[in-house]
Write an enzyme that holds these catalytic residues in place. Sequence first.
Site, PDB file in Angstrom:
ATOM      1  N   ASP A 174       0.934  -1.280   0.040  1.00  0.00           N
ATOM      2  CA  ASP A 174       0.025  -0.062  -0.047  1.00  0.00           C
ATOM      3  C   ASP A 174       0.959   1.246   0.096  1.00  0.00           C
ATOM      4  O   ASP A 174       2.091   1.397   0.766  1.00  0.00           O
ATOM      5  CB  ASP A 174      -0.968  -0.054   1.267  1.00  0.00           C
ATOM      6  CG  ASP A 174      -1.864   1.133   1.364  1.00  0.00           C
ATOM      7  OD1 ASP A 174      -2.332   1.504   0.357  1.00  0.00           O
ATOM      8  OD2 ASP A 174      -2.238   1.329   2.465  1.00  0.00           O
ATOM      9  N   HIS A 175       0.584   2.301  -0.803  1.00  0.00           N
ATOM     10  CA  HIS A 175       1.356   3.589  -0.866  1.00  0.00           C
ATOM     11  C   HIS A 175       2.943   3.273  -0.657  1.00  0.00           C
ATOM     12  O   HIS A 175       3.548   4.120  -0.257  1.00  0.00           O
ATOM     13  CB  HIS A 175       0.898   4.470   0.272  1.00  0.00           C
ATOM     14  CG  HIS A 175      -0.419   4.766   0.154  1.00  0.00           C
ATOM     15  ND1 HIS A 175      -0.985   5.791  -0.527  1.00  0.00           N
ATOM     16  CD2 HIS A 175      -1.305   4.438   0.783  1.00  0.00           C
ATOM     17  CE1 HIS A 175      -1.955   5.945  -0.608  1.00  0.00           C
ATOM     18  NE2 HIS A 175      -2.667   5.269   0.291  1.00  0.00           N
ATOM     19  N   ASP A 228       2.773   4.711  -5.506  1.00  0.00           N
ATOM     20  CA  ASP A 228       2.210   5.992  -5.195  1.00  0.00           C
ATOM     21  C   ASP A 228       2.909   7.217  -5.484  1.00  0.00           C
ATOM     22  O   ASP A 228       4.185   7.524  -4.629  1.00  0.00           O
ATOM     23  CB  ASP A 228       1.781   6.237  -3.662  1.00  0.00           C
ATOM     24  CG  ASP A 228       1.001   7.586  -3.199  1.00  0.00           C
ATOM     25  OD1 ASP A 228       1.034   8.274  -4.265  1.00  0.00           O
ATOM     26  OD2 ASP A 228       0.683   7.593  -1.991  1.00  0.00           O
ATOM     27  N   GLU A 283      -1.482   5.993  -8.643  1.00  0.00           N
ATOM     28  CA  GLU A 283      -2.369   7.021  -7.934  1.00  0.00           C
ATOM     29  C   GLU A 283      -2.046   8.412  -8.659  1.00  0.00           C
ATOM     30  O   GLU A 283      -1.146   8.855  -9.039  1.00  0.00           O
ATOM     31  CB  GLU A 283      -2.147   7.331  -6.376  1.00  0.00           C
ATOM     32  CG  GLU A 283      -3.022   8.557  -5.697  1.00  0.00           C
ATOM     33  CD  GLU A 283      -2.754   8.415  -4.208  1.00  0.00           C
ATOM     34  OE1 GLU A 283      -2.807   7.443  -3.504  1.00  0.00           O
ATOM     35  OE2 GLU A 283      -3.118   9.497  -3.859  1.00  0.00           O
ATOM     36  N   THR A 308      -9.427   0.351   3.488  1.00  0.00           N
ATOM     37  CA  THR A 308      -9.975   0.344   4.856  1.00  0.00           C
ATOM     38  C   THR A 308      -8.775   0.110   5.904  1.00  0.00           C
ATOM     39  O   THR A 308      -8.314  -0.939   6.110  1.00  0.00           O
ATOM     40  CB  THR A 308     -10.971  -0.422   5.193  1.00  0.00           C
ATOM     41  OG1 THR A 308     -12.227  -0.151   4.070  1.00  0.00           O
ATOM     42  CG2 THR A 308     -11.736  -0.163   6.528  1.00  0.00           C
ATOM     43  N   ASP A 309      -8.387   1.242   6.604  1.00  0.00           N
ATOM     44  CA  ASP A 309      -7.471   0.864   7.696  1.00  0.00           C
ATOM     45  C   ASP A 309      -8.037   1.706   9.047  1.00  0.00           C
ATOM     46  O   ASP A 309      -8.111   0.984  10.141  1.00  0.00           O
ATOM     47  CB  ASP A 309      -6.196   1.710   7.364  1.00  0.00           C
ATOM     48  CG  ASP A 309      -5.089   1.034   8.455  1.00  0.00           C
ATOM     49  OD1 ASP A 309      -5.369   0.516   9.348  1.00  0.00           O
ATOM     50  OD2 ASP A 309      -4.100   1.671   8.529  1.00  0.00           O
ATOM     51  N   HIS A 329      -9.540   5.258  -2.084  1.00  0.00           N
ATOM     52  CA  HIS A 329      -8.533   5.399  -0.780  1.00  0.00           C
ATOM     53  C   HIS A 329      -9.459   6.125   0.216  1.00  0.00           C
ATOM     54  O   HIS A 329     -10.325   6.960  -0.102  1.00  0.00           O
ATOM     55  CB  HIS A 329      -7.260   5.858  -0.947  1.00  0.00           C
ATOM     56  CG  HIS A 329      -6.287   4.867  -1.500  1.00  0.00           C
ATOM     57  ND1 HIS A 329      -4.848   4.610  -0.981  1.00  0.00           N
ATOM     58  CD2 HIS A 329      -6.180   4.277  -2.653  1.00  0.00           C
ATOM     59  CE1 HIS A 329      -4.475   3.659  -1.784  1.00  0.00           C
ATOM     60  NE2 HIS A 329      -5.218   3.678  -2.895  1.00  0.00           N
ATOM     61  N   HIS A 382      -7.526  10.237   4.145  1.00  0.00           N
ATOM     62  CA  HIS A 382      -7.125   8.934   5.270  1.00  0.00           C
ATOM     63  C   HIS A 382      -7.351   9.737   6.562  1.00  0.00           C
ATOM     64  O   HIS A 382      -7.387  10.652   6.643  1.00  0.00           O
ATOM     65  CB  HIS A 382      -5.531   8.687   4.827  1.00  0.00           C
ATOM     66  CG  HIS A 382      -5.242   8.174   3.703  1.00  0.00           C
ATOM     67  ND1 HIS A 382      -4.580   8.928   2.713  1.00  0.00           N
ATOM     68  CD2 HIS A 382      -5.341   6.798   3.175  1.00  0.00           C
ATOM     69  CE1 HIS A 382      -4.337   8.103   1.645  1.00  0.00           C
ATOM     70  NE2 HIS A 382      -4.844   6.768   1.865  1.00  0.00           N
ATOM     71  N   GLY A 383      -7.473   8.741   7.277  1.00  0.00           N
ATOM     72  CA  GLY A 383      -7.784   8.859   8.619  1.00  0.00           C
ATOM     73  C   GLY A 383      -9.076   8.906   9.118  1.00  0.00           C
ATOM     74  O   GLY A 383     -10.077   8.730   8.446  1.00  0.00           O
TER      75      GLY A 383
HETATM   76  P1  13P Z   1      -8.864   5.148   5.818  1.00  0.00           P
HETATM   77  O1  13P Z   1      -7.832   5.942   6.660  1.00  0.00           O
HETATM   78  O2  13P Z   1     -10.020   5.968   5.441  1.00  0.00           O
HETATM   79  O3  13P Z   1      -8.953   3.549   6.375  1.00  0.00           O
HETATM   80  O4  13P Z   1      -8.003   4.565   4.340  1.00  0.00           O
HETATM   81  C1  13P Z   1      -7.179   3.688   4.300  1.00  0.00           C
HETATM   82  C2  13P Z   1      -6.279   3.666   3.142  1.00  0.00           C
HETATM   83  O5  13P Z   1      -6.758   4.640   2.027  1.00  0.00           O
HETATM   84  C3  13P Z   1      -4.928   2.973   2.983  1.00  0.00           C
HETATM   85  O6  13P Z   1      -4.367   3.050   1.799  1.00  0.00           O
HETATM   86  O1  G3H Z   2      -3.337   4.703   3.927  1.00  0.00           O
HETATM   87  C1  G3H Z   2      -3.106   3.970   4.435  1.00  0.00           C
HETATM   88  C2  G3H Z   2      -2.925   3.433   5.858  1.00  0.00           C
HETATM   89  O2  G3H Z   2      -3.698   4.001   6.762  1.00  0.00           O
HETATM   90  C3  G3H Z   2      -1.556   3.085   6.412  1.00  0.00           C
HETATM   91  O3  G3H Z   2      -1.281   3.998   7.601  1.00  0.00           O
HETATM   92  O4  G3H Z   2       1.367   4.315   6.929  1.00  0.00           O
HETATM   93  O5  G3H Z   2       0.324   4.683   9.178  1.00  0.00           O
HETATM   94  O6  G3H Z   2       0.599   2.482   8.243  1.00  0.00           O
HETATM   95  P1  G3H Z   2       0.176   3.950   8.041  1.00  0.00           P
HETATM   96 ZN    ZN Z   3      -4.457   5.033   1.017  1.00  0.00          ZN
END
Ligand code: 13P
Ligand code: G3H
Ligand code: ZN
Length: 303
Positions: free
Chosen positions: A80-81, A102, A132, A250-251, A206, A176-177
């Site tokens: 991811d990213h 990314d 992205e 979703t994180d 995302h 995010h967040g």
């Molecule tokens: P959220 O912070 O909305 O869960 O998004 C996570 C995300 O995009 C991870 O790449």
């Molecule tokens: O968007 C991505 C996730 O929320 C990952 O977050 O870089 O803190 O692991 P992180």
């Molecule tokens: Zn993301």
Amino acid sequence: MIVTLKQILNKANKGNYAVGAFNINNMEIAQAIIRAAAAQKAPVILQTSEGAIAYAGMEYLRCIAYQAAKEKVPVALHLDHGRDLELVKKCIKAGWTGIMYDGSHLPFDENVKNTKKVAQWAHAKGMGVEAELGTIGGAEEKIVARQIIYTDPDAAEEFAKKTKCDALAIAIGTSHGAYKFEGAPRLDLHLLKTIKERLQMPIVLHGASGVPAWLVTQAARYGAQLGKPEGVPDEQIATAVSYGVNKINTDTDLRLAFDAAVRKFLTEKPEDFDPRHILAPARDLIQQIVEHRIKLFGSSGKA
Ligand code: 13P
Ligand code: G3H
Ligand code: ZN
């Protein structure tokens, strides 16, 4: 079984549904996600951020994901990213089955150049690349993008053609967040529809967590100080799926569930200090959240 991101997303694109991509940082989170996917007979994407790899170690996360993939549902292990090209190379070599490069923070031409390079590396191994264009708001551990720059459809078409990426993450107003909106949630779903009609390829959303009010209330009841978090309402996610989103990240919701469950346990059982007792309710609550989202995305029964 372990499959590639490309296999999962091409099938979702044909079937008009979205697959959940959930971030893993440790064993319990991975177990919660795979239990949810198995219960829902759904394909799933386990994804690791650069921060997750720095925290847990690449080999630990690979082993956890490959163990999870022994369930009878398709599982992709995705970066991811990814911004560090050396790390991208390492993940391709180590057995990740999908890569997000990314380059959204770079000027267009540089983003094209790097994404194209990563796509060539990944394609040589039969893997797909998510890229992205535009910027998603909010902050992650290593990525800060305060201003949302919406994805331009003309640029998206040119970008996809030049880079040969397999899936495109677009910016339509998500962040995010846990603090996605001030006031009413505003997503440009029309822009999403336009981009999908022109590109026809798998589109990724995302910053899509729902931040359910009941979860925030539970966490707050047991001491969390979260201010006024705001997520993407379920109805908007359902519309986004009907307009052609095929991967939904979703994180934050998993973090909230973990926090709410651990706080509740520690408050109610102050005498219990067994980590297994502390973490099991968090694993259960994350599973519940993931099952809800899998159903919302339309990927139940698609394994
Ligand atoms: P959220 O912070 O909305 O869960 O998004 C996570 C995300 O995009 C991870 O790449
Ligand atoms: O968007 C991505 C996730 O929320 C990952 O977050 O870089 O803190 O692991 P992180
Ligand atoms: Zn993301």
